[in-house]
Design a protein around this motif. Structure first.
Motif, short mmCIF file in Angstrom:
data_model
loop_
_atom_site.label_atom_id
_atom_site.label_comp_id
_atom_site.label_asym_id
_atom_site.label_seq_id
_atom_site.Cartn_x
_atom_site.Cartn_y
_atom_site.Cartn_z
N THR A 36 0.83 -1.21 0.00
CA THR A 36 0.00 0.00 0.00
C THR A 36 0.87 1.25 0.00
OG1 THR A 36 -1.75 -1.14 1.24
CG2 THR A 36 -1.82 1.26 1.21
N LYS A 37 1.86 1.26 0.87
CA LYS A 37 2.74 2.42 0.97
C LYS A 37 3.53 2.64 -0.32
CE LYS A 37 5.00 2.53 4.96
NZ LYS A 37 5.72 1.95 6.14
N ARG A 38 4.06 1.56 -0.86
CA ARG A 38 4.84 1.67 -2.10
C ARG A 38 3.94 2.14 -3.25
NH1 ARG A 38 9.53 -1.32 -2.78
NH2 ARG A 38 9.54 -0.36 -4.85
N ALA A 39 2.72 1.61 -3.29
CA ALA A 39 1.80 1.98 -4.37
C ALA A 39 1.42 3.45 -4.31
CB ALA A 39 0.55 1.10 -4.32
N ILE A 40 1.15 3.96 -3.10
CA ILE A 40 0.80 5.37 -2.95
C ILE A 40 1.93 6.27 -3.42
CG2 ILE A 40 0.41 7.18 -1.21
CD1 ILE A 40 -1.26 5.14 0.35
N ALA A 41 3.17 5.82 -3.23
CA ALA A 41 4.33 6.64 -3.59
C ALA A 41 4.50 6.81 -5.10
CB ALA A 41 5.60 6.03 -2.99
N PHE A 42 3.88 5.94 -5.89
CA PHE A 42 3.91 6.12 -7.34
C PHE A 42 2.87 7.18 -7.73
CE2 PHE A 42 5.70 1.82 -7.02
CZ PHE A 42 6.76 1.90 -7.92
N ARG A 43 3.30 8.20 -8.45
CA ARG A 43 2.37 9.25 -8.89
C ARG A 43 1.67 8.78 -10.17
NH1 ARG A 43 1.88 13.55 -12.10
NH2 ARG A 43 0.69 15.33 -11.31
N SER A 44 0.70 7.92 -9.97
CA SER A 44 0.03 7.27 -11.11
C SER A 44 -1.15 8.13 -11.59
CB SER A 44 -0.44 5.87 -10.73
OG SER A 44 -1.19 5.87 -9.52
N VAL A 45 -0.82 9.31 -12.10
CA VAL A 45 -1.79 10.31 -12.53
C VAL A 45 -1.62 10.55 -14.02
CG1 VAL A 45 -2.55 12.71 -12.27
CG2 VAL A 45 -1.77 11.40 -10.27
N GLN A 46 -2.73 10.64 -14.76
CA GLN A 46 -2.67 10.87 -16.19
C GLN A 46 -1.90 12.15 -16.52
OE1 GLN A 46 -6.18 12.37 -18.33
NE2 GLN A 46 -6.00 10.67 -19.76
N GLY A 47 -1.09 12.07 -17.58
CA GLY A 47 -0.37 13.25 -18.03
C GLY A 47 1.13 13.08 -17.90
N PRO A 48 1.88 14.16 -18.08
CA PRO A 48 3.34 14.08 -17.98
C PRO A 48 3.79 13.52 -16.64
CG PRO A 48 2.66 16.20 -18.90
CD PRO A 48 1.40 15.51 -18.44
N GLY A 49 4.72 12.57 -16.68
CA GLY A 49 5.22 11.98 -15.45
C GLY A 49 4.36 10.88 -14.87
N ASN A 50 3.38 10.41 -15.62
CA ASN A 50 2.50 9.32 -15.15
C ASN A 50 3.34 8.09 -14.79
OD1 ASN A 50 0.51 7.41 -14.70
ND2 ASN A 50 -0.61 7.82 -16.59
N GLN A 51 3.23 7.65 -13.54
CA GLN A 51 4.03 6.51 -13.07
C GLN A 51 3.22 5.21 -12.96
OE1 GLN A 51 5.75 8.10 -9.39
NE2 GLN A 51 7.66 8.51 -10.48
N THR A 52 2.06 5.17 -13.62
CA THR A 52 1.30 3.92 -13.61
C THR A 52 2.09 2.76 -14.20
OG1 THR A 52 -0.75 5.21 -13.80
CG2 THR A 52 -0.89 2.85 -14.25
N PRO A 53 2.82 2.94 -15.32
CA PRO A 53 3.62 1.83 -15.83
C PRO A 53 4.65 1.32 -14.82
CG PRO A 53 3.37 3.50 -17.52
CD PRO A 53 2.85 4.09 -16.25
N GLN A 54 5.26 2.23 -14.06
CA GLN A 54 6.24 1.81 -13.05
C GLN A 54 5.56 1.04 -11.92
OE1 GLN A 54 6.12 4.69 -14.69
NE2 GLN A 54 8.03 5.87 -14.53
N LEU A 55 4.36 1.47 -11.53
CA LEU A 55 3.62 0.73 -10.51
C LEU A 55 3.28 -0.66 -11.01
CD1 LEU A 55 2.02 0.30 -7.93
CD2 LEU A 55 0.16 1.70 -8.87
N ALA A 56 2.86 -0.78 -12.26
CA ALA A 56 2.55 -2.08 -12.84
C ALA A 56 3.79 -2.97 -12.85
CB ALA A 56 2.00 -1.91 -14.25
N ALA A 57 4.95 -2.40 -13.20
CA ALA A 57 6.19 -3.17 -13.22
C ALA A 57 6.56 -3.65 -11.81
CB ALA A 57 7.31 -2.31 -13.81
N TYR A 58 6.34 -2.80 -10.82
CA TYR A 58 6.61 -3.18 -9.42
C TYR A 58 5.73 -4.36 -9.01
CZ TYR A 58 5.77 -2.87 -4.35
OH TYR A 58 5.58 -3.17 -3.03
N LEU A 59 4.44 -4.30 -9.32
CA LEU A 59 3.54 -5.39 -8.96
C LEU A 59 3.90 -6.67 -9.70
CD1 LEU A 59 0.13 -3.44 -8.98
CD2 LEU A 59 1.45 -4.17 -6.97
N LYS A 60 4.27 -6.54 -10.97
CA LYS A 60 4.67 -7.71 -11.74
C LYS A 60 5.86 -8.40 -11.09
CE LYS A 60 6.32 -9.25 -16.28
NZ LYS A 60 6.58 -8.88 -17.69
#
Length: 463
Positions: A36-60
């Motif tokens: 939970t803590k690690r996931a919150i730290a990813f700024r997974s917000v649409q637009g420049p700097g979106n870190q959703t792909p990095q969060l997905a890679a972490y979970l994988k």
């Protein structure tokens, strides 16, 4: 709270739940908190700097470390985001899959507006603070930790369990539609962990849990008024801003005919005894007669329940004019609607046009990523599994059906014929509900109970 104190707290909470069922290893709950803590730290917000792909890679990587073959885990980039799909293969290849749906993205949060940095998780006074704490990175972490724990324990599901984590649920839902399309004809049902959930009283008592079996249709309608304009020193009778404003006032004061469905009827009848006498009486009266004016007025005045009694439309954005010293040539507004299941968006837009009563106000449907869907049937196997799971961790808490006033990934699965149910076990007080808002937070005592709940639910529905 320091790490030692937190570990002790989780251990005690797990011990408290152990009387009802074998508790998971302490590491499962601690793992869920860490995720939970690690996931919150990813700024997974649409637009420049979106870190959703990095969060997905972490979970994988977590799933690979737990023993899932990398070939059964897909992280697929889509625009500036990505989705994750994990296939946990069952022993019966003919059985349809059980899908666990959730999303990795969150709505924007500006640090300057928050008391704490929204992307730096803080555990304090029994809560975890951060963007996504309640919507929905804790549930994402709970499911991830539970699946990992079950895999490491040697559990073998009979049917495939598919984790389908979207990456743009809060915006265009392009990945949501892709995932639903991949599951069409393959899935038995979807457990959407971004829906349903539990209600705590302000004293902290668990009052009830809901299963979200329907949701309102999201729609955006654009209103536009155009005018030749001119010099502001020579005002004209017709002014684009004034004309648009008059239409907005009419729409703002309009109420659509209230509606009742079997799901909302069951919800009102179930939760009525837990409300204040006035609200409870209104719920019972409305469930008996959705035309009861007094009940409608009472429920419509309450932000928590106005969305449950029918379609709602509200102005959310306005823009007009091009210069301080010129008459406006154009004025526009957005009307956001949450439409009762079974009602077509085109019919709602037509009704709004009649309410405005001005042919000079042009309406257009500018909705993106929304599908009108009917409710999912309340399957006995699903309802019984949820009641059993919540009974283990919170004995005696009743379970009711509910309709979500917001949109979720469920609509895309329902649109391709797969029943979908919101089944989150997170309990929260109404006064602590800050999803999409400032200082979002969730009680951390949900974590050990959530691990036990999800393990029971996934076991019962996959064996």
């Amino acid at each position: 709270m320091n790490r030692i104190g937190l570990a002790a707290t989780l251990s005690l909470l797990l011990s408290g739940a152990a009387h009802a069922a074998p508790a998971p290893a302490g590491s499962a709950a601690e793992n869920a908190l860490e995720i939970t803590k690690r996931a919150i730290a990813f700024r997974s917000v649409q637009g420049p700097g979106n870190q959703t792909p990095q969060l997905a890679a972490y979970l994988k990587q977590l799933f690979i470390e737990a023993g899932f073959p990398a070939t059964d885990i897909t992280v697929e980039p889509v625009d500036d985001t990505a989705y994750l799909m994990l296939r946990w293969r069952g022993t019966d290849p003919k059985a349809k899959a059980l899908v666990i749906s959730g999303h990795m993205d969150v709505v924007e949060a500006k640090p300057a507006d928050w008391q704490r940095d929204p992307f730096k998780p803080v555990v304090e006074n029994g809560y975890i603070f951060g963007r996504g704490a309640s919507d929905m990175k804790m549930d994402l972490a709970l499911v991830t930790a539970t699946v990992i724990d079950m895999k490491r324990a040697g559990y073998k599901p009979k049917r495939d369990i598919v984790l389908a984590f979207s990456g743009d649920e809060e915006t265009t839902m392009k990945t949501s539609a892709i995932l639903a399309g991949k599951m069409k004809g393959i899935a038995e049902m979807v457990l959407n962990v971004d829906g349903g959930g539990g209600q705590l009283s302000e004293s902290g008592k668990a009052e009830y849990l809901t299963i979200s079996a329907a949701e309102k249709t999201y729609a955006d309608f654009r209103l536009e008024v155009t005018n030749p304009g001119g010099h502001s020193s020579a005002p004209r009778k017709v002014n684009a801003i004034v004309e648009l404003s008059a239409a907005l006032v009419k729409i703002g004061g309009y109420r659509f005919t209230p509606q009742l469905s079997p799901i909302t009827k069951g919800y009102f009848e179930g939760v009525a005894p837990l409300q204040t006498p006035e609200i409870g009486a209104a719920m019972k009266a409305f469930a008996a007669n959705p035309a009861d004016e007094q009940a409608i007025e009472t429920l419509a005045a309450n932000p928590a329940f106005v969305g449950q009694i029918g379609t709602t439309c509200v102005p959310t954005m306005v823009s007009g004019g091009h210069a301080l010293n010129a008459l406006p040539q154009r004025a526009t507004a957005n009307i956001n609607c949450r439409i009762f299941p079974g009602v077509k968006p085109a019919a709602v837009m037509a009704e709004l046009e009649k309410v405005a009563g001005d042919p000079g106000v042009k309406f257009s449907d500018v909705t993106e990523g929304s599908n009108p869907t009917d409710a999912s049937p309340l399957r006995p196997d699903l309802v019984n599994a949820v009641k059993k799971a919540i009974g283990i961790v919170r004995p005696g808490v009743p379970v009711f059906p509910s309709m979500s006033a917001g949109a979720s990934d469920s609509m895309h699965f329902r649109a391709v014929g797969i029943p979908s149910y919101g089944v989150s076990p997170l309990f929260i007080k109404e006064s602590d509900e800050f999803a999409h808002g400032l200082n979002e937070r969730t009680p951390i005592d949900n974590i050990p109970l959530g691990v036990i709940y999800y393990r029971s639910l996934l076991t019962d529905l996959s064996k």
